[in-house]
Design an enzyme around this catalytic site. Structure first.
Site, PDB file in Angstrom:
ATOM      1  N   CYS A 185     -23.577 -49.287  14.046  1.00  0.00           N
ATOM      2  CA  CYS A 185     -24.464 -48.177  13.709  1.00  0.00           C
ATOM      3  C   CYS A 185     -25.917 -48.558  14.050  1.00  0.00           C
ATOM      4  O   CYS A 185     -26.396 -49.612  13.626  1.00  0.00           O
ATOM      5  CB  CYS A 185     -24.339 -47.861  12.224  1.00  0.00           C
ATOM      6  N   LYS A 235     -25.571  -5.508  27.834  1.00  0.00           N
ATOM      7  CA  LYS A 235     -24.232  -6.049  28.119  1.00  0.00           C
ATOM      8  C   LYS A 235     -24.006  -7.229  27.184  1.00  0.00           C
ATOM      9  O   LYS A 235     -24.556  -8.314  27.387  1.00  0.00           O
ATOM     10  CB  LYS A 235     -24.111  -6.482  29.582  1.00  0.00           C
ATOM     11  N   LYS A 240     -24.388   3.228  33.139  1.00  0.00           N
ATOM     12  CA  LYS A 240     -23.233   4.126  33.191  1.00  0.00           C
ATOM     13  C   LYS A 240     -23.673   5.541  33.535  1.00  0.00           C
ATOM     14  O   LYS A 240     -24.738   5.982  33.074  1.00  0.00           O
ATOM     15  CB  LYS A 240     -22.532   4.162  31.821  1.00  0.00           C
ATOM     16  N   ALA A 258     -23.765  -8.910  -6.224  1.00  0.00           N
ATOM     17  CA  ALA A 258     -23.023  -9.080  -7.478  1.00  0.00           C
ATOM     18  C   ALA A 258     -22.304  -7.778  -7.852  1.00  0.00           C
ATOM     19  O   ALA A 258     -21.145  -7.797  -8.266  1.00  0.00           O
ATOM     20  CB  ALA A 258     -23.970  -9.493  -8.591  1.00  0.00           C
ATOM     21  N   LEU A 266     -16.333  -4.640  35.140  1.00  0.00           N
ATOM     22  CA  LEU A 266     -17.475  -4.013  35.801  1.00  0.00           C
ATOM     23  C   LEU A 266     -17.858  -4.790  37.046  1.00  0.00           C
ATOM     24  O   LEU A 266     -17.858  -6.022  37.049  1.00  0.00           O
ATOM     25  CB  LEU A 266     -18.677  -3.992  34.852  1.00  0.00           C
TER      26      LEU A 266
HETATM   27  S1  IVH Z   1     -18.097  -0.854  29.579  1.00  0.00           S
HETATM   28  C1  IVH Z   1     -15.166   0.447  32.492  1.00  0.00           C
HETATM   29  N1  IVH Z   1     -20.192  -1.552  28.181  1.00  0.00           N
HETATM   30  O1  IVH Z   1     -18.367  -6.466  30.058  1.00  0.00           O
HETATM   31  C2  IVH Z   1     -16.143   0.012  31.516  1.00  0.00           C
HETATM   32  N2  IVH Z   1     -18.673  -3.238  28.890  1.00  0.00           N
HETATM   33  O2  IVH Z   1     -16.733  -6.511  32.999  1.00  0.00           O
HETATM   34  C3  IVH Z   1     -15.954  -1.375  31.096  1.00  0.00           C
HETATM   35  N3  IVH Z   1     -19.265  -5.491  28.115  1.00  0.00           N
HETATM   36  O3  IVH Z   1     -15.298  -7.403  29.408  1.00  0.00           O
HETATM   37  C4  IVH Z   1     -16.633  -1.748  29.919  1.00  0.00           C
HETATM   38  N4  IVH Z   1     -21.099  -4.922  27.030  1.00  0.00           N
HETATM   39  O4  IVH Z   1     -16.295  -6.374  27.355  1.00  0.00           O
HETATM   40  C5  IVH Z   1     -19.084  -1.976  28.819  1.00  0.00           C
HETATM   41  N5  IVH Z   1     -22.065  -2.027  26.924  1.00  0.00           N
HETATM   42  C6  IVH Z   1     -20.965  -2.434  27.554  1.00  0.00           C
HETATM   43  C7  IVH Z   1     -20.572  -3.796  27.573  1.00  0.00           C
HETATM   44  C8  IVH Z   1     -19.416  -4.158  28.256  1.00  0.00           C
HETATM   45  C9  IVH Z   1     -20.288  -5.925  27.380  1.00  0.00           C
HETATM   46  C10 IVH Z   1     -18.221  -6.360  28.682  1.00  0.00           C
HETATM   47  C11 IVH Z   1     -16.842  -5.834  28.512  1.00  0.00           C
HETATM   48  C12 IVH Z   1     -16.069  -6.298  29.702  1.00  0.00           C
HETATM   49  C13 IVH Z   1     -17.128  -6.680  30.662  1.00  0.00           C
HETATM   50  C14 IVH Z   1     -17.039  -5.809  31.879  1.00  0.00           C
END
Ligand code: IVH
Length: 666
Positions: free
Chosen positions: A407, A113, A289, A32, A81
């Site tokens: 029905c 992911k 990564k 609110a 990826l």
């Molecule tokens: S990194 C070069 N981190 O996965 C790095 N991608 O094929 C590319 N995705 O469509 C992205 N979670 O949207 C990264 N923690 C994450 C992610 C992520 C989901 C998706 C991204 C992309 C696909 C990669």
């Protein structure tokens, strides 16, 4: 203070409180109070339209639909990826890296992911200018207006940790829909007789690629970022530095685990997979990564994927079973929904017995027959769906399903309007419709009539005691006591919860009436904009359309509902019975929860986490996601997590679910 200064002050306050609410999940003020700030800003901007800026919080919603999306070329391609299907692939990933860069120690980061839609947001001098989809990685679609409706996307960057805001910043991340919001959306669509989304990913992608941003604005979407296009010139040496910077700029950044060996990476992946069912969003894997940005640059990319990252795919949450039967359920709007009765099977820890088949088109598209062996999966949290038929298991004895023309509940005629996917019972007095509408009326988020369960509703309707929801308020103790398995005490309790529901307030009442397309959000908007039931009754189609977020279809539906003589009479009878038709007072004066900060951990049984949190906020309390010395209470449900231990360590009072219910007086 000049008007301009007040406007700027309001924007700062609103930005701050949106950030607390949508990004940190730790609000400091009530809805609110927040609404009041927003109303004042809207009012001032109406009086001084020349002072409106694109980054004002009022600019999140309400632009006209686009004819098509423009193309946007990404300054740096958005890569995809490579996948690791098992642990050997992950070890191979590290071996490839080692072959290129030699024996130096490598630090990794493991992240969830997210399963949504990849987007890029461009900030120029800290203000959002373009938001686009990934598209083919080189060129995407300009969906700026839609992305601006997502509350966890800052319209201007916050100035956290004194990191200078760069002239241009391209932020990348995933638009997702939380499992709970996905379920709510599909429930609303089911109630409205609309086709359902198969999973949160489709719901997110479908919502964000709407040509009409007003539709996107109604969907609860969320955004988590996981990187930037280019780190050149920024004060960052590692991926985790980037994430910390993004967090300081006001973004939601997902949890991550830093690992100093590939074994640690594998452990982190396994742990994430174990926690998958309890996460609030869908993930389909872990992203691994290399942390050092200079190493990332050295490794480079190969065929559109970086060499420094890989997606570790989780096992799909799928199982096979048999369709024993296909039955038809009749909903509140008369929609006939076919449901597959399955041979019970366990999937991600839950026994599955039914799967929704949505409508005849879906059944035909997937060619699902009674007797088929099918692959099922859980979409979102609970609603299982059939992915496909395992055709080679067919014996020839399978039977096709045909939607009944009468029905199954009342024998009324069933029609499927031209161009619609849904078949409906045309009998306005169909008891199935009536039962469903009472169920909805009494549900927790509507009038919250405790004790009015399915069995009782069946009896009330079947005996002709209740012919519409207003009849509930005329029930007598005598009538209730004559029903099966009903003692005086339970009958008393039901009467008193019916009595209590009279004070639910206009917002809940509007939602409870089950007007097509009117969910909680629209009910809130109606009350917020029209203030009283009489104003809503008087509103024309155009008046309704003037409300931000209400589109033509919704306004038409509301207008029709209130033009209908029968519905008007129903409202009159509800009013005469004493059902309050004015907005409920949203902030109680002083409660034991006022100003207290609550943290929840573990699973509650009597309500969902979000219901419990809303309750706390409505009683003047605050919610936080983590335990600190500022926490007043930790509410521990079943299987509490590490927050429980932390609370014990800090000596913070821990409430059981029962104690919590007592505290909130329910
Ligand atoms: S990194 C070069 N981190 O996965 C790095 N991608 O094929 C590319 N995705 O469509 C992205 N979670 O949207 C990264 N923690 C994450 C992610 C992520 C989901 C998706 C991204 C992309 C696909 C990669």
């Amino acid at each position: 203070m000049t008007v301009q200064e007040r406007i700027e002050e309001l924007r700062n306050k609103i930005d701050y409180h949106s950030y607390r609410y949508y990004v940190l999940d730790d609000p400091e003020i009530s809805d609110a109070e927040f609404d009041a700030l927003m109303r004042e800003l809207e009012q001032l901007e109406r009086e001084h339209p020349e002072l409106i800026t694109p980054d004002s919080p009022t600019q999140r919603v309400g632009t006209a639909p686009a004819a098509e999306f423009e193309a946007v070329t990404h300054s740096v391609p958005m890569l995809s990826l490579a996948n690791a299907m098992d642990e050997t692939d992950v070890i191979e990933f590290e071996n490839r890296i080692k072959r290129r860069i030699g024996g130096q120690r490598i630090e990794y980061v493991v992240e969830p992911k997210l399963d949504g839609l990849a987007v890029e947001l461009i900030y120029e001098h800290g203000i959002i200018t373009i938001g686009s989809t990934r598209g083919d990685g080189v060129t995407g679609e300009n969906i700026t207006q839609n992305l601006k409706t997502i509350r966890s996307i800052p319209l201007r960057l916050r100035n956290g940790n004194d990191i200078a805001i760069p002239p241009v910043l391209a932020v990348r991340g995933e638009v997702i829909m939380l499992k709970k919001d996905f379920e709510r959306l599909n429930q609303e669509r089911l109630d409205a007789g609309e086709t359902l989304f198969a999973n949160p990913r489709n719901a997110a992608a479908g919502s964000v690629r709407q040509l009409d941003p007003r539709i996107t604005a109604q969907r609860k979407l969320d955004f988590f970022c996981y990187g930037i296009a280019d780190a050149t010139g920024l004060p960052v040496a590692t991926h985790t530095d980037v994430l910390a910077m993004l967090r300081a700029f006001g973004f939601k950044v997902n949890e991550f685990t830093k690992c100093s060996s590939i074994d640690e990476v594998l452990t982190a992946c396994r742990q994430l997979e174990d926690r998958r069912p309890e996460l609030p969003y869908e993930i389909d894997g872990a992203v691994i990564k290399v942390n050092s940005i200079s190493l990332q640059k050295e490794l480079g990319t190969i065929s559109r994927s970086p060499r420094w990252a890989i997606a570790y795919k989780f096992k799909p949450q799928q199982a096979t079973t048999i369709v024993n039967d296909i039955i038809v359920q009749v909903g509140r709007t008369g929609a006939l929904t076919p449901v597959a009765v399955l041979k019970p099977v366990r999937l991600a820890g839950v026994e599955i017995q039914r799967a929704t088949l949505h409508n005849q088109d879906e059944i035909d598209r997937k060619d699902i027959r009674i007797g088929d062996t099918v692959l099922i999966q859980r979409a979102g949290d609970v609603i299982p769906e059939i992915v496909k038929v395992i055709e080679h298991k067919r014996t020839g004895h399978e039977r096709k399903f045909i939607m009944p023309t009468l029905c199954p509940v009342c024998g009324g005629r069933v029609v499927r309007p031209h161009g619609e996917a849904v078949s409906r019972c045309t009998n306005s007095r169909c008891p199935a419709k009536l039962k469903e509408s009472i169920r909805h009326f009494a549900s927790r988020r509507a009038m919250d009539i405790e004790g009015l369960g399915d069995k009782l509703i069946d009896q009330l309707v079947d005996r002709g005691l209740v012919r519409d929801v207003a009849d509930l308020y005329n029930l007598t103790l005598q009538q209730l006591m004559e029903l099966e398995r009903m003692g005086e005490k339970s009958a008393q309790n039901i009467l008193s919860s019916i009595e209590k529901s009279k004070k639910a307030g206009l917002e809940r009442l509007l939602y409870a009436l089950g007007i097509r397309h009117v969910g909680e959000r629209t009910a809130h908007l109606l009350v917020h904009n029209f203030k009283s039931i009489d104003n809503i009754l008087k509103a024309t189609r155009d008046d309704l359309l003037k409300v931000n977020e209400i589109g033509p279809e919704v306004s038409e539906s509301i207008f029709r509902f209130f033009s209908d003589e029968e519905n008007r009479r129903l409202l009159d009878r509800l009013r005469a019975a004493g059902v309050v038709c004015t907005p409920a007072e949203s902030i109680p004066v002083e409660t034991p929860l006022s100003g207290k900060t609550f943290v929840f951990t573990g699973t509650l049984h009597s309500m969902t986490r979000s219901e419990a949190e809303k309750k706390v906020i409505s009683l003047g309390g605050k919610i936080s996601g983590s335990v600190s010395k500022n926490t007043d209470y930790v509410v521990a449900g079943e299987d509490p997590g590490s927050k429980y231990d932390k609370a014990q360590k800090l000596g913070i009072p821990i409430l059981s679910e029962k104690e919590f219910l007592k505290l909130i007086g329910s």
